[in-house]
Scaffold this active site. Structure first.
Site, mmCIF file in Angstrom:
data_model
loop_
_atom_site.group_PDB
_atom_site.id
_atom_site.type_symbol
_atom_site.label_atom_id
_atom_site.label_comp_id
_atom_site.label_asym_id
_atom_site.label_seq_id
_atom_site.Cartn_x
_atom_site.Cartn_y
_atom_site.Cartn_z
ATOM 1 N N GLY A 12 0.812 -1.224 0.000
ATOM 2 C CA GLY A 12 0.000 0.000 0.000
ATOM 3 C C GLY A 12 0.838 1.264 0.000
ATOM 4 O O GLY A 12 2.079 1.234 0.046
ATOM 5 N N CYS A 129 -3.119 11.287 10.275
ATOM 6 C CA CYS A 129 -2.081 12.110 9.637
ATOM 7 C C CYS A 129 -2.234 13.612 9.942
ATOM 8 O O CYS A 129 -1.260 14.295 10.252
ATOM 9 C CB CYS A 129 -2.067 11.876 8.133
ATOM 10 S SG CYS A 129 -3.695 11.788 7.382
ATOM 11 N N HIS A 236 -0.328 17.516 3.541
ATOM 12 C CA HIS A 236 -1.529 18.112 4.119
ATOM 13 C C HIS A 236 -1.185 19.518 4.620
ATOM 14 O O HIS A 236 -0.133 19.726 5.234
ATOM 15 C CB HIS A 236 -2.017 17.303 5.332
ATOM 16 C CG HIS A 236 -2.651 15.990 4.992
ATOM 17 N ND1 HIS A 236 -2.903 15.562 3.714
ATOM 18 C CD2 HIS A 236 -3.114 14.996 5.811
ATOM 19 C CE1 HIS A 236 -3.478 14.373 3.746
ATOM 20 N NE2 HIS A 236 -3.613 14.011 5.002
HETATM 21 P P1 A2P Z 1 -3.331 -5.465 -1.227
HETATM 22 O O1 A2P Z 1 -2.448 -4.593 -2.051
HETATM 23 O O2 A2P Z 1 -2.990 -6.917 -1.361
HETATM 24 O O3 A2P Z 1 -4.808 -5.172 -1.380
HETATM 25 P P2 A2P Z 1 -3.730 1.521 0.500
HETATM 26 O O4 A2P Z 1 -4.058 2.222 1.787
HETATM 27 O O5 A2P Z 1 -2.657 2.212 -0.273
HETATM 28 O O6 A2P Z 1 -4.937 1.225 -0.321
HETATM 29 O O7 A2P Z 1 -3.111 0.101 0.944
HETATM 30 C C1 A2P Z 1 -3.785 -0.827 1.744
HETATM 31 C C2 A2P Z 1 -2.843 -1.968 2.101
HETATM 32 O O8 A2P Z 1 -3.564 -2.874 2.953
HETATM 33 C C3 A2P Z 1 -2.408 -2.808 0.904
HETATM 34 O O9 A2P Z 1 -1.102 -3.276 1.118
HETATM 35 C C4 A2P Z 1 -3.408 -3.961 0.933
HETATM 36 O O10 A2P Z 1 -2.949 -5.134 0.316
HETATM 37 C C5 A2P Z 1 -3.496 -4.187 2.432
HETATM 38 N N1 A2P Z 1 -4.685 -4.954 2.789
HETATM 39 C C6 A2P Z 1 -5.977 -4.672 2.503
HETATM 40 N N2 A2P Z 1 -6.798 -5.630 2.995
HETATM 41 C C7 A2P Z 1 -6.004 -6.530 3.630
HETATM 42 C C8 A2P Z 1 -6.235 -7.750 4.333
HETATM 43 N N3 A2P Z 1 -7.460 -8.233 4.518
HETATM 44 N N4 A2P Z 1 -5.170 -8.426 4.823
HETATM 45 C C9 A2P Z 1 -3.918 -7.945 4.647
HETATM 46 N N5 A2P Z 1 -3.627 -6.804 3.984
HETATM 47 C C10 A2P Z 1 -4.654 -6.100 3.476
#
Ligand code: A2P
Length: 330
Positions: A12, A129, A236
């Site tokens: 992410g 943040c 921000h």
């Molecule tokens: P993934 O890329 O596999 O969806 P952002 O805030 O930039 O959208 O990133 C969210 C982060 O949280 C990403 O790395 C996403 O992985 C991860 N994520 C979302 N849902 C889950 C979950 N159920 N278990 C583990 N990681 C998650």
């Protein structure tokens, strides 16, 4: 000896920044584990010249002796997995909103309340943040002049809404419809961050109000907030109006901020010098300027506070917490 470290949400917006900041600050890592959702399992991410395979986060993911986990994978993931990690002896530094207001969980900004780390029970929350950059600027002023009331008005970058927010601006400039935000963010601004609550405020506004009181140990503070999403990628900006109990000299306010940890004073209006998102992007400090007396009250000021929301507002603050943890505990 280094630390066995996990990053949850490694694919992410904030997760990737955790890795940049860990590398830049030479964080002592013995073993590194990267977790995300099943969607990303098997992907590789390079850290410090080495490829690491992203694993799907599962209930047994912490069964291998992980010391610290930096989480940024949303509140529902943290609600479920942070207690599992903590029960295995791992200390979680959680960037989501899931645990911030839990009375058993410290909410920490290292420049403001590092002492709160000491009473953690396995989970430490990283604040919102917008709150982080605000309290870095407010704490030294509270210590000196005792704050009575705060009015926050924010101008928040799209990266605060993760990859989806960032893509909405990139694609919106090309004329595409938004996917993350309820309205176009290109050439627009949206006075709506997170969900609306019964009192008419957004959850983001209430986070700023409640988290400020908890971090500063000032439950009595009077605070109100309006939070707005603007078409800026990183950084921000906040207009902060503050009323003090004590009288002050405006130069003393500037000097206090100038001499405080984590702050860069950028206040020379005669030369058009003031903080802006493009100046704060990629930096770890909080930039403060436009400091002037609020002439409508007895003891008030206005100031303009800008920081990189993915760095000091998220990744850097979490890594600073992890640094304090290893200094004090491991
Ligand atoms: P993934 O890329 O596999 O969806 P952002 O805030 O930039 O959208 O990133 C969210 C982060 O949280 C990403 O790395 C996403 O992985 C991860 N994520 C979302 N849902 C889950 C979950 N159920 N278990 C583990 N990681 C998650």
């Amino acid at each position: 000896m280094g630390v066995r470290l996990a990053v949850v949400g490694a694919t992410g917006m904030v997760g990737r920044k955790f890795l940049d900041v860990l590398k830049e600050r030479n964080f002592p890592i013995d073993k590194l584990y990267l977790f995300a959702s099943s969607k990303s399992a098997g992907k590789t991410i390079n850290f410090n010249g080495k490829d690491y395979v992203v694993e799907e986060l599962k209930e047994d993911s912490f069964d291998r002796g992980i010391d610290i986990a930096l989480f940024s994978a949303g509140a529902s993931t943290s609600l479920k997995f942070a207690p599992i990690a903590a029960s295995k002896g791992c200390v979680v530094v959680d960037n989501s909103s899931a645990w911030r207001m839990d009375e058993n969980v410290p909410l920490v900004v290292p420049e403001v309340n590092p002492e709160d780390i000491k009473w953690h029970k396995g989970i430490i929350a990283n604040p919102n943040c917008s709150t982080i950059q605000a309290v870095v600027a407010l704490k030294p002023l509270d210590d000196k002049f005792k704050i009575k009331r705060i009015i926050y008005s924010t101008y928040q970058a799209v990266s605060g809404a993760g990859m989806g927010g960032y893509e909405d601006l990139v694609n919106g400039i090309k004329g595409e419809a938004p996917k993350k935000f309820p309205h176009p963010i290109a050439y627009n601004l949206i006075p709506h961050i997170d969900v609306f609550l019964e009192n008419g405020y957004t959850k983001e506004e209430m986070k700023m109000i409640n988290e400020t009181k908890k971090i500063m140990h000032r439950p009595d503070l009077k605070i109100t907030a309006t939070t707005v999403r603007v078409p800026v990628f990183y950084g921000h900006s906040e207009s902060i109006n503050v009323e003090f109990e004590k009288s002050f000299d405006i130069n003393e306010v500037k000097e206090t901020l100038k001499n405080s940890k984590g702050i860069v004073l950028m206040d020379d209006v005669n030369n058009n010098v003031y903080p802006m998102p493009i100046l704060a992007e990629g930096k770890d400090e909080v930039f403060v300027g436009r400091i002037r007396r609020d002439e409508s009250v007895e003891n008030g000021i206005n100031m303009w506070v800008v920081a990189d929301n993915i760095r000091k507002g998220a990744a850097t603050n979490a890594v600073q917490i992890a640094e304090l943890l290893i200094k004090n505990i491991i």
